[in-house]
Design a protein around this motif. Structure first.
Motif, short mmCIF file in Angstrom:
data_model
loop_
_atom_site.label_atom_id
_atom_site.label_comp_id
_atom_site.label_asym_id
_atom_site.label_seq_id
_atom_site.Cartn_x
_atom_site.Cartn_y
_atom_site.Cartn_z
N ALA A 69 0.81 -1.22 0.00
CA ALA A 69 0.00 0.00 0.00
C ALA A 69 0.85 1.27 0.00
N LYS A 70 2.13 1.15 0.36
CA LYS A 70 3.01 2.32 0.38
C LYS A 70 3.55 2.67 -1.01
N LEU A 71 3.37 1.76 -1.96
CA LEU A 71 3.89 1.96 -3.32
C LEU A 71 2.86 2.72 -4.17
N PRO A 72 3.28 3.32 -5.28
CA PRO A 72 2.32 3.99 -6.18
C PRO A 72 1.43 2.95 -6.85
N LEU A 73 0.15 2.98 -6.51
CA LEU A 73 -0.77 1.94 -6.98
C LEU A 73 -1.64 2.45 -8.13
N ILE A 74 -1.96 1.52 -9.02
CA ILE A 74 -2.85 1.80 -10.15
C ILE A 74 -4.06 0.88 -10.02
N PHE A 75 -5.24 1.47 -9.92
CA PHE A 75 -6.47 0.70 -9.74
C PHE A 75 -7.51 1.12 -10.78
N LEU A 76 -8.51 0.27 -10.94
CA LEU A 76 -9.70 0.68 -11.67
C LEU A 76 -10.44 1.73 -10.86
N GLU A 77 -11.38 2.41 -11.50
CA GLU A 77 -12.16 3.44 -10.82
C GLU A 77 -13.00 2.82 -9.70
N PRO A 78 -13.35 3.60 -8.66
CA PRO A 78 -14.04 3.07 -7.48
C PRO A 78 -15.35 2.35 -7.76
N SER A 79 -16.06 2.68 -8.84
CA SER A 79 -17.35 2.05 -9.12
C SER A 79 -17.21 0.63 -9.65
N SER A 80 -16.01 0.23 -10.01
CA SER A 80 -15.79 -1.11 -10.56
C SER A 80 -15.96 -2.18 -9.49
N ASN A 81 -16.66 -3.26 -9.82
CA ASN A 81 -16.84 -4.36 -8.87
C ASN A 81 -15.51 -5.01 -8.53
N SER A 82 -14.61 -5.09 -9.50
CA SER A 82 -13.28 -5.66 -9.25
C SER A 82 -12.53 -4.83 -8.22
N ARG A 83 -12.57 -3.52 -8.38
CA ARG A 83 -11.91 -2.61 -7.43
C ARG A 83 -12.52 -2.76 -6.04
N LYS A 84 -13.86 -2.79 -5.98
CA LYS A 84 -14.53 -2.91 -4.68
C LYS A 84 -14.10 -4.18 -3.95
N TYR A 85 -14.02 -5.29 -4.70
CA TYR A 85 -13.68 -6.57 -4.09
C TYR A 85 -12.29 -6.54 -3.46
N VAL A 86 -11.30 -6.06 -4.22
CA VAL A 86 -9.93 -6.02 -3.71
C VAL A 86 -9.82 -5.01 -2.57
N SER B 208 -10.15 -5.45 5.11
CA SER B 208 -10.35 -6.48 6.14
C SER B 208 -9.02 -6.89 6.77
N LYS B 209 -7.93 -6.62 6.06
CA LYS B 209 -6.59 -6.90 6.59
C LYS B 209 -5.97 -5.68 7.26
N GLY B 210 -6.76 -4.64 7.41
CA GLY B 210 -6.29 -3.43 8.07
C GLY B 210 -5.51 -2.52 7.14
N VAL B 211 -5.69 -2.67 5.82
CA VAL B 211 -4.94 -1.88 4.84
C VAL B 211 -5.92 -1.02 4.06
N LYS B 212 -5.66 0.28 4.09
CA LYS B 212 -6.47 1.21 3.30
C LYS B 212 -5.61 1.75 2.17
N ILE B 213 -6.15 1.68 0.96
CA ILE B 213 -5.36 2.09 -0.21
C ILE B 213 -5.68 3.54 -0.61
N ALA B 214 -4.68 4.17 -1.23
CA ALA B 214 -4.85 5.51 -1.81
C ALA B 214 -4.16 5.48 -3.17
N PRO B 215 -4.85 4.99 -4.20
CA PRO B 215 -4.21 4.80 -5.51
C PRO B 215 -3.66 6.08 -6.11
N GLU B 216 -2.56 5.94 -6.79
CA GLU B 216 -1.97 7.05 -7.52
C GLU B 216 -2.80 7.36 -8.78
N PHE B 217 -3.30 6.28 -9.39
CA PHE B 217 -4.11 6.41 -10.60
C PHE B 217 -5.37 5.56 -10.46
#
Length: 293
Positions: free
Chosen positions: A189-206, A212-221
């Protein structure tokens, strides 16, 4: 009880044959039964429909007029029955599918090819959208089936998983030294992350799994398509969250590399969704059988 439609069918056959006995043979009925049916229709209409002669019957003026309408109506009914048979035999019809761009490219196209080869006369209509949009298409009747990223939790839908997929992270050559060893989610999570947009079901799942593992992401893109996410990773813009099965070409050719995670993200599925309240058409049924088998 003899229905009005049955009476008209007998009336039509008598009119074509101009004979009770010939009509009885054509209808596999007794002659008295045919005669009674015509008499019943005459009583209900309060009109004489046939002139009886020793040589047979001829329609009265009223009978001739009625025959034109009855024969036309029966022909239309028979055409309708033939069309229903065609639908059942899949010699005609339409199949409307809702699907996302990525699933369409990597999963649906081979299925459509196989379906078209088996049922070439079925017209195909494809609507694109995110999982949420596809569910709205289903509920509004715009599509018959939705092929969605699961999980989908909606009590109004039948959901049939058909293909397992795995979420993972990939990177370009720039990050090879940094990611040479297995990494946990907190360090990821500390690395520059690239994710799909928040409305994507794939993004929501990951995102929900990481939370649930105590990790909150802040994607770069945050991007609108899986292919674009992959391309951003290829040019070393960051570490991309992708579907492994849809990125195999890049991984096999060594263009991208998979992050070694200390813990695997649980697999999920692609599934076919349909409304519980609406029976599947013959075409939809055959397509579901094809992709779920």
């Amino acid at each position: 009880m003899v229905s009005k439609l049955d009476l008209y069918r007998v009336f039509s056959v008598v009119g074509k044959n101009e004979s009770f006995s010939k009509a009885a043979k054509a209808l596999f009925m007794t002659q008295p039964a045919v005669s009674q049916a015509v008499m019943q229709l005459e009583r209900e209409l309060e009109t004489r429909l046939f002139n009886r002669t020793p040589k047979g019957v001829t329609p009265t003026t009223e009978g001739s007029l009625l025959l034109e309408y009855v024969n036309s109506a029966i022909n239309l009914i028979e055409i309708g029955e033939e069309k229903i048979a065609e639908f059942k035999n899949l010699t005609t019809g339409e199949l409307r599918i809702g699907v996302g761009d990525t699933i369409s490219k990597y999963f649906l196209l081979p299925q459509l090819e196989a379906f078209r080869n088996r049922y070439p006369n079925i017209k195909l209509k494809i609507e694109n959208g995110t999982t949420d949009v596809l569910i709205s298409f289903l509920k509004s009747g715009e599509v018959d089936l939705g092929i969605c990223n699961l999980p989908v939790n909606d009590a109004t839908l039948d959901v049939r998983p058909c293909f397992d997929i795995h979420d993972t992270f990939v990177y370009g050559d720039k990050y090879r030294k940094l990611l040479a060893k297995p990494i946990d989610f907190h360090d990821l999570a500390k690395l520059p992350l690239i994710f799909l947009e928040p409305s994507s079901n794939s993004r929501k799942y990951v995102e929900e799994f990481l939370f649930s593992k105590g990790v909150k992401i802040a994607p770069e893109f945050e991007l609108g398509s899986h292919d674009l996410v992959v391309e951003f990773a290829r040019i070393n813009m960051g570490i991309a969250c992708v579907t492994r099965e849809f990125t195999e070409e890049y991984l096999d050719r060594g263009i991208l590399h998979e992050v070694q995670l200390k813990e695997e993200i649980p697999h999920r599925s692609i599934g076919v969704c349909s409304l519980k309240s609406v029976p599947l058409s013959p075409a939809s049924t055959k397509f579901v059988e094809l992709v779920v088998s």
